[in-house]
Enzyme design. Sequence first.
Site, PDB file in Angstrom:
ATOM      1  N   ARG A   1       0.708  -1.280   0.056  1.00 46.07           N
ATOM      2  CA  ARG A   1       0.098  -0.123   0.014  1.00 46.07           C
ATOM      3  C   ARG A   1       0.906   1.181   0.136  1.00 46.07           C
ATOM      4  O   ARG A   1       0.297   2.500  -0.050  1.00 46.07           O
ATOM      5  CB  ARG A   1      -0.873   0.121   1.314  1.00 46.07           C
ATOM      6  CG  ARG A   1      -1.989  -1.144   1.268  1.00 46.07           C
ATOM      7  CD  ARG A   1      -2.918  -0.844   2.156  1.00 46.07           C
ATOM      8  NE  ARG A   1      -4.020   0.198   1.769  1.00 46.07           N
ATOM      9  CZ  ARG A   1      -4.878   0.640   2.641  1.00 46.07           C
ATOM     10  NH1 ARG A   1      -5.203   0.106   3.601  1.00 46.07           N
ATOM     11  NH2 ARG A   1      -5.539   1.643   2.178  1.00 46.07           N
TER      12      ARG A   1
ATOM     13  N   HIS B   1      -7.673  -2.038  12.514  1.00 48.59           N
ATOM     14  CA  HIS B   1      -7.492  -0.396  12.505  1.00 48.59           C
ATOM     15  C   HIS B   1      -8.525   0.157  13.397  1.00 48.59           C
ATOM     16  O   HIS B   1      -9.564  -0.503  13.861  1.00 48.59           O
ATOM     17  CB  HIS B   1      -8.089   0.018  10.996  1.00 48.59           C
ATOM     18  CG  HIS B   1      -7.103   0.316  10.061  1.00 48.59           C
ATOM     19  ND1 HIS B   1      -7.382  -0.229   8.698  1.00 48.59           N
ATOM     20  CD2 HIS B   1      -5.793   0.460  10.009  1.00 48.59           C
ATOM     21  CE1 HIS B   1      -6.334   0.180   7.944  1.00 48.59           C
ATOM     22  NE2 HIS B   1      -5.382   0.657   8.833  1.00 48.59           N
TER      23      HIS B   1
ATOM     24  N   CYS C   1     -14.001   2.894   6.140  1.00 48.65           N
ATOM     25  CA  CYS C   1     -12.836   2.840   5.359  1.00 48.65           C
ATOM     26  C   CYS C   1     -12.806   3.510   4.169  1.00 48.65           C
ATOM     27  O   CYS C   1     -11.831   3.897   3.683  1.00 48.65           O
ATOM     28  CB  CYS C   1     -12.328   1.141   5.048  1.00 48.65           C
ATOM     29  SG  CYS C   1     -12.443   0.583   6.662  1.00 48.65           S
TER      30      CYS C   1
HETATM   31  N1  ARG Z   1      -7.183  -4.200   2.692  1.00 46.57           N
HETATM   32  C1  ARG Z   1      -6.925  -2.961   3.304  1.00 46.57           C
HETATM   33  C2  ARG Z   1      -5.728  -3.212   4.479  1.00 46.57           C
HETATM   34  O1  ARG Z   1      -5.730  -4.195   4.878  1.00 46.57           O
HETATM   35  C3  ARG Z   1      -8.205  -2.479   4.249  1.00 46.57           C
HETATM   36  C4  ARG Z   1      -8.287  -1.137   4.927  1.00 46.57           C
HETATM   37  C5  ARG Z   1      -9.373  -0.833   5.623  1.00 46.57           C
HETATM   38  N2  ARG Z   1      -9.677   0.351   5.982  1.00 46.57           N
HETATM   39  C6  ARG Z   1      -9.734   0.821   7.120  1.00 46.57           C
HETATM   40  N3  ARG Z   1      -9.934   2.234   7.400  1.00 46.57           N
HETATM   41  N4  ARG Z   1     -10.055  -0.062   8.150  1.00 46.57           N
HETATM   42  O2  ARG Z   1      -4.996  -2.304   4.855  1.00 46.57           O
END
Ligand code: ARG
Length: 267
Positions: free
Chosen positions: A88, A162, A260
């Site tokens: 990311r 998160h 998210c």
């Molecule tokens: N696949 C992403 C990750 O694991 C999902 C992010 C979800 N975003 C959030 N604000 N919780 O980073």
Amino acid sequence: MTVSVLMCPPTHFAVSYRINPWMRPEQPTDAVLALAQWRNLRAAYRDLGFDVRLVDPSPGLLDMVYAANGGTVIDGIALTARFRHAERAAEGPAYAAWFRSAGLDVHDAHHVNEGEGDLLPVGATIYAGSGFRTDPRAHDEAARVFGREVVGLRLIDPRFYHLDTAFAVLDPAGGPGSVAYLPSAFDDASQEVLRFRFPDAVIVTEPDAAVLGLNCFSDGRTVVHAPQAEKFAAELAERGFGTVGIDTSELRRGGGGIKCATLELRR
Ligand code: ARG
């Protein structure tokens, strides 16, 4: 005041790597369904009168749809995101470029922080998650950049990696009942802090949290939430909130939901 949010269409949505327990690369995702659900969310925000801004999705950045992680914007100041995982990393600069083009006062982060995924303002205080993604040193950085008190909360359940998967801001103005959370997602000391700061919080059940019910978005009056979180929705209605259920089940397969997919732009 009009609520402004930034969203990113899930044009390149897929689950081709695994950085949280929700992601199962071996199970194909439905990009058409993801886009349809995302459009429903955008329509719900427009119906509520929100100003919805869009950032261009970059090919290859399949998690870019989770705009909440792109940074944190408070008082027109943007703290950029720095991602924990290499998959990311490029999202940080992509969102930072948008913040600059929007004329925000941009501060480049030195420590790992995953934006509003882990940094959530309630009243004058910022609640900040750590344990899986955001580095606790980023909490001090946020305190400096925004000039606000930052209260750290430690996450201990990998499904709720998160802060915005375990803690929801129902009333951004703050107050004893202005949030909802799942106690078991936090370590004992953090649970103590939450009980002390929010004695009237909505305590969410494990099944409602497991459909990412806490990953909802509220303007203080209406909560846009996962329709599968039935008890939570009933409790919100009982407390006088308007409720709008929007199904984002396909985005949940990447480990994210409504919140998210939403980055609030606080002027
Ligand atoms: N696949 C992403 C990750 O694991 C999902 C992010 C979800 N975003 C959030 N604000 N919780 O980073």
